[in-house]
Design a protein around this motif. Sequence first.
Motif, PDB file in Angstrom:
ATOM      1  N   SER A   1      -8.635  85.829  38.103  1.00  0.00           N
ATOM      2  CA  SER A   1      -8.763  84.033  37.955  1.00  0.00           C
ATOM      3  C   SER A   1      -9.908  83.585  38.118  1.00  0.00           C
ATOM      4  CB  SER A   1      -7.357  83.618  38.662  1.00  0.00           C
ATOM      5  OG  SER A   1      -7.457  83.822  39.871  1.00  0.00           O
ATOM      6  N   SER A   2     -10.280  83.942  39.334  1.00  0.00           N
ATOM      7  CA  SER A   2     -11.676  83.335  39.814  1.00  0.00           C
ATOM      8  C   SER A   2     -12.836  83.832  38.958  1.00  0.00           C
ATOM      9  CB  SER A   2     -11.889  83.528  41.153  1.00  0.00           C
ATOM     10  OG  SER A   2     -12.200  85.070  41.484  1.00  0.00           O
ATOM     11  N   LYS A   3     -12.768  84.988  38.523  1.00  0.00           N
ATOM     12  CA  LYS A   3     -13.663  85.341  37.605  1.00  0.00           C
ATOM     13  C   LYS A   3     -13.628  84.881  35.985  1.00  0.00           C
ATOM     14  CE  LYS A   3     -15.413  89.905  35.488  1.00  0.00           C
ATOM     15  NZ  LYS A   3     -14.919  91.126  35.554  1.00  0.00           N
ATOM     16  N   ALA A   4     -12.410  84.531  35.768  1.00  0.00           N
ATOM     17  CA  ALA A   4     -12.191  83.994  34.401  1.00  0.00           C
ATOM     18  C   ALA A   4     -12.753  82.391  34.371  1.00  0.00           C
ATOM     19  CB  ALA A   4     -10.491  84.069  34.160  1.00  0.00           C
ATOM     20  N   PHE A   5     -12.230  81.991  35.567  1.00  0.00           N
ATOM     21  CA  PHE A   5     -12.779  80.454  35.353  1.00  0.00           C
ATOM     22  C   PHE A   5     -14.158  80.157  35.664  1.00  0.00           C
ATOM     23  CE2 PHE A   5      -8.111  79.796  36.427  1.00  0.00           C
ATOM     24  CZ  PHE A   5      -7.907  78.734  35.323  1.00  0.00           C
ATOM     25  N   ALA A   6     -14.897  81.133  36.343  1.00  0.00           N
ATOM     26  CA  ALA A   6     -16.373  80.969  36.381  1.00  0.00           C
ATOM     27  C   ALA A   6     -16.671  81.558  35.181  1.00  0.00           C
ATOM     28  CB  ALA A   6     -16.789  82.363  37.449  1.00  0.00           C
ATOM     29  N   HIS A   7     -16.490  82.175  34.309  1.00  0.00           N
ATOM     30  CA  HIS A   7     -16.635  82.580  33.083  1.00  0.00           C
ATOM     31  C   HIS A   7     -16.602  81.625  31.951  1.00  0.00           C
ATOM     32  CE1 HIS A   7     -15.819  84.411  28.790  1.00  0.00           C
ATOM     33  NE2 HIS A   7     -16.899  85.012  28.985  1.00  0.00           N
ATOM     34  N   GLN A   8     -15.365  80.746  32.418  1.00  0.00           N
ATOM     35  CA  GLN A   8     -15.317  79.572  31.369  1.00  0.00           C
ATOM     36  C   GLN A   8     -16.371  78.628  31.727  1.00  0.00           C
ATOM     37  OE1 GLN A   8     -12.254  76.799  32.577  1.00  0.00           O
ATOM     38  NE2 GLN A   8     -11.544  76.757  30.492  1.00  0.00           N
ATOM     39  N   ARG A   9     -16.800  78.329  33.121  1.00  0.00           N
ATOM     40  CA  ARG A   9     -17.888  77.446  33.002  1.00  0.00           C
ATOM     41  C   ARG A   9     -19.030  77.849  32.635  1.00  0.00           C
ATOM     42  NH1 ARG A   9     -14.904  77.574  38.205  1.00  0.00           N
ATOM     43  NH2 ARG A   9     -16.212  79.123  39.146  1.00  0.00           N
ATOM     44  N   THR A  10     -19.246  79.070  32.876  1.00  0.00           N
ATOM     45  CA  THR A  10     -20.638  79.673  32.384  1.00  0.00           C
ATOM     46  C   THR A  10     -20.786  79.589  30.947  1.00  0.00           C
ATOM     47  OG1 THR A  10     -20.930  81.317  34.028  1.00  0.00           O
ATOM     48  CG2 THR A  10     -22.110  81.853  32.187  1.00  0.00           C
ATOM     49  N   MET A  11     -19.693  79.597  30.087  1.00  0.00           N
ATOM     50  CA  MET A  11     -19.971  79.766  28.743  1.00  0.00           C
ATOM     51  C   MET A  11     -19.971  78.078  28.199  1.00  0.00           C
ATOM     52  SD  MET A  11     -20.080  82.684  27.461  1.00  0.00           S
ATOM     53  CE  MET A  11     -19.946  82.076  25.773  1.00  0.00           C
ATOM     54  N   GLN A  12     -19.100  77.300  28.804  1.00  0.00           N
ATOM     55  CA  GLN A  12     -19.399  75.777  28.361  1.00  0.00           C
ATOM     56  C   GLN A  12     -20.654  75.248  28.809  1.00  0.00           C
ATOM     57  OE1 GLN A  12     -16.093  74.213  31.046  1.00  0.00           O
ATOM     58  NE2 GLN A  12     -14.474  74.566  29.242  1.00  0.00           N
ATOM     59  N   ALA A  13     -21.340  75.831  29.810  1.00  0.00           N
ATOM     60  CA  ALA A  13     -22.751  75.430  30.134  1.00  0.00           C
ATOM     61  C   ALA A  13     -23.908  75.965  29.057  1.00  0.00           C
ATOM     62  CB  ALA A  13     -23.294  75.597  31.485  1.00  0.00           C
ATOM     63  N   HIS A  14     -23.310  77.241  28.725  1.00  0.00           N
ATOM     64  CA  HIS A  14     -24.285  77.740  27.591  1.00  0.00           C
ATOM     65  C   HIS A  14     -24.165  76.825  26.199  1.00  0.00           C
ATOM     66  CE1 HIS A  14     -26.136  80.873  24.988  1.00  0.00           C
ATOM     67  NE2 HIS A  14     -25.058  81.150  24.465  1.00  0.00           N
ATOM     68  N   ARG A  15     -22.730  76.615  26.005  1.00  0.00           N
ATOM     69  CA  ARG A  15     -22.621  75.987  24.668  1.00  0.00           C
ATOM     70  C   ARG A  15     -23.362  74.266  25.021  1.00  0.00           C
ATOM     71  NH1 ARG A  15     -17.169  73.294  24.651  1.00  0.00           N
ATOM     72  NH2 ARG A  15     -18.332  72.305  26.559  1.00  0.00           N
ATOM     73  N   ASP A  16     -23.186  73.822  25.877  1.00  0.00           N
ATOM     74  CA  ASP A  16     -23.831  72.372  26.108  1.00  0.00           C
ATOM     75  C   ASP A  16     -25.435  72.554  26.055  1.00  0.00           C
ATOM     76  OD1 ASP A  16     -21.591  71.586  26.637  1.00  0.00           O
ATOM     77  OD2 ASP A  16     -21.524  71.272  28.803  1.00  0.00           O
ATOM     78  N   ARG A  17     -25.928  73.543  26.402  1.00  0.00           N
ATOM     79  CA  ARG A  17     -27.390  73.740  26.441  1.00  0.00           C
ATOM     80  C   ARG A  17     -27.838  73.958  24.856  1.00  0.00           C
ATOM     81  NH1 ARG A  17     -26.751  76.971  31.113  1.00  0.00           N
ATOM     82  NH2 ARG A  17     -26.675  78.885  29.918  1.00  0.00           N
ATOM     83  N   LEU A  18     -26.952  74.619  24.053  1.00  0.00           N
ATOM     84  CA  LEU A  18     -27.207  75.003  22.759  1.00  0.00           C
ATOM     85  C   LEU A  18     -27.186  73.455  21.884  1.00  0.00           C
ATOM     86  CD1 LEU A  18     -25.313  78.083  21.916  1.00  0.00           C
ATOM     87  CD2 LEU A  18     -27.608  77.841  21.819  1.00  0.00           C
ATOM     88  N   ARG A  19     -26.196  72.628  22.499  1.00  0.00           N
ATOM     89  CA  ARG A  19     -25.998  71.457  21.943  1.00  0.00           C
ATOM     90  C   ARG A  19     -27.282  70.396  22.197  1.00  0.00           C
ATOM     91  NH1 ARG A  19     -19.678  69.952  23.095  1.00  0.00           N
ATOM     92  NH2 ARG A  19     -18.667  70.817  21.365  1.00  0.00           N
ATOM     93  N   GLU A  20     -27.854  70.539  23.203  1.00  0.00           N
ATOM     94  CA  GLU A  20     -28.815  69.959  23.865  1.00  0.00           C
ATOM     95  C   GLU A  20     -30.109  70.193  22.918  1.00  0.00           C
ATOM     96  OE1 GLU A  20     -29.288  70.395  27.919  1.00  0.00           O
ATOM     97  OE2 GLU A  20     -27.627  69.073  28.297  1.00  0.00           O
ATOM     98  N   THR A  21     -30.305  71.432  22.848  1.00  0.00           N
ATOM     99  CA  THR A  21     -31.241  72.149  21.965  1.00  0.00           C
ATOM    100  C   THR A  21     -31.180  71.612  20.457  1.00  0.00           C
ATOM    101  OG1 THR A  21     -31.391  74.044  23.408  1.00  0.00           O
ATOM    102  CG2 THR A  21     -32.674  74.046  21.046  1.00  0.00           C
ATOM    103  N   ALA A  22     -30.108  71.459  19.916  1.00  0.00           N
ATOM    104  CA  ALA A  22     -29.750  71.265  18.533  1.00  0.00           C
ATOM    105  C   ALA A  22     -30.287  69.860  18.516  1.00  0.00           C
ATOM    106  CB  ALA A  22     -28.495  71.557  18.197  1.00  0.00           C
ATOM    107  N   ALA A  23     -29.888  68.989  19.380  1.00  0.00           N
ATOM    108  CA  ALA A  23     -30.051  67.529  19.272  1.00  0.00           C
ATOM    109  C   ALA A  23     -31.473  67.248  19.098  1.00  0.00           C
ATOM    110  CB  ALA A  23     -29.249  66.850  20.484  1.00  0.00           C
ATOM    111  N   PHE A  24     -32.210  68.058  20.211  1.00  0.00           N
ATOM    112  CA  PHE A  24     -33.671  67.884  20.421  1.00  0.00           C
ATOM    113  C   PHE A  24     -34.365  68.268  19.082  1.00  0.00           C
ATOM    114  CE2 PHE A  24     -37.783  69.786  21.219  1.00  0.00           C
ATOM    115  CZ  PHE A  24     -38.370  68.659  21.983  1.00  0.00           C
TER     116      PHE A  24
END
Length: 354
Positions: free
Chosen positions: A311-334
């Motif tokens: 479970s801890s590994k799964a929630f860490a993966h969730q946070r990592t992927m959400q941060a990855h998506r947010d970076r992509l959104r920022e790059t797309a907006a820029f």
Amino acid sequence: MAPSDISTRLAAALASARQPTPVALVPAASAQSDAAGCGDPGCARHAGTADCPPFPISRRRGSGFGDSVADAWYRSCGSSRMDVPAGVVAALALWPIKSPGALHAGQLSNYIAAQPPRVLVKGYAEVYAATWMLRPDLMDVAAPIFRWTEEDLDEQALRGVAAVTRAALRAGVLQYTGDKDPYYRSDIDLMSWTITSLRHHSSRCGLGEHHTPPEVADLMARLVYDGSPGTDGDGGREQAFGEPAAGTGGMFRSMVQAMRERSENPHKHKWVMQELDSIAAAGAAVNTIVWDLGPKAVVAVGDTLAEGDLSSKAFAHQRTMQAHRDRLRETAAFAKATADAFDMVEALVSARAA
């Protein structure tokens, strides 16, 4: 669980900062008006057909649905690959159009069934990309049944894609998963029926994979739910539910149904599914979205006996992927802001030159 290649590439393809539009969401007139100059035979917006004859739909029970999909795949393609037919069913289940009572299912089935195979593949890739932007962690787990959308499929595989699409639509996939109410979308585990029908009996025995019959899961869930403290409606406390051998998540489907029948919101609880088989885990990830288990639901791929609680590994993966998506959104907006600025400068220079 590192971000999958397909997740990165598909998300980067969304850098135009507009929401992708799956093939069946594009009106025929709009698709035709934009078609000038497009030479891509697989373009989901320009190569689709507007000729959509009525397509017969008969909502079948789970076993009949799975058998229809498996028969269509093996008869038309003959390949032992499971990822392609499972991915077709998953993409249709995730299709973003939802309506009360799935009233749109008939018309949408007519449209999708009429599309050429390469258009279907592009459309399914767009469904994956759009869903990835909403839940990148789950779609990263689901990547094994969607990577084929980036392959240059041969004609035999394309025939299989078209045949499975029509079989799933004919068996009522959109009627099951197109309802706006998640309670009715959770009526059946289509991914389980699809995967178990595709997998040969000897393979199921070799993996030790035997999915719990839904009737048994429903009974067990209600016994557990009614006997658990703090499950007395929306006033109950948050709980964490774990399934160490989740398959495609059938036990959680039953539990969520029991909650909703008692007016409790599953979103406030944590749901952790662990599964060794990557295809079954991909199905669980898709089901998590279709059944709307909520933002605290995660799926982990791993050996529970060897690794224990993931479970801890799964929630860490969730946070990592959400941060990855947010970076992509920022790059797309820029990128969009930069392009807009260049357009403004170009327009200003042109105006002065005139």
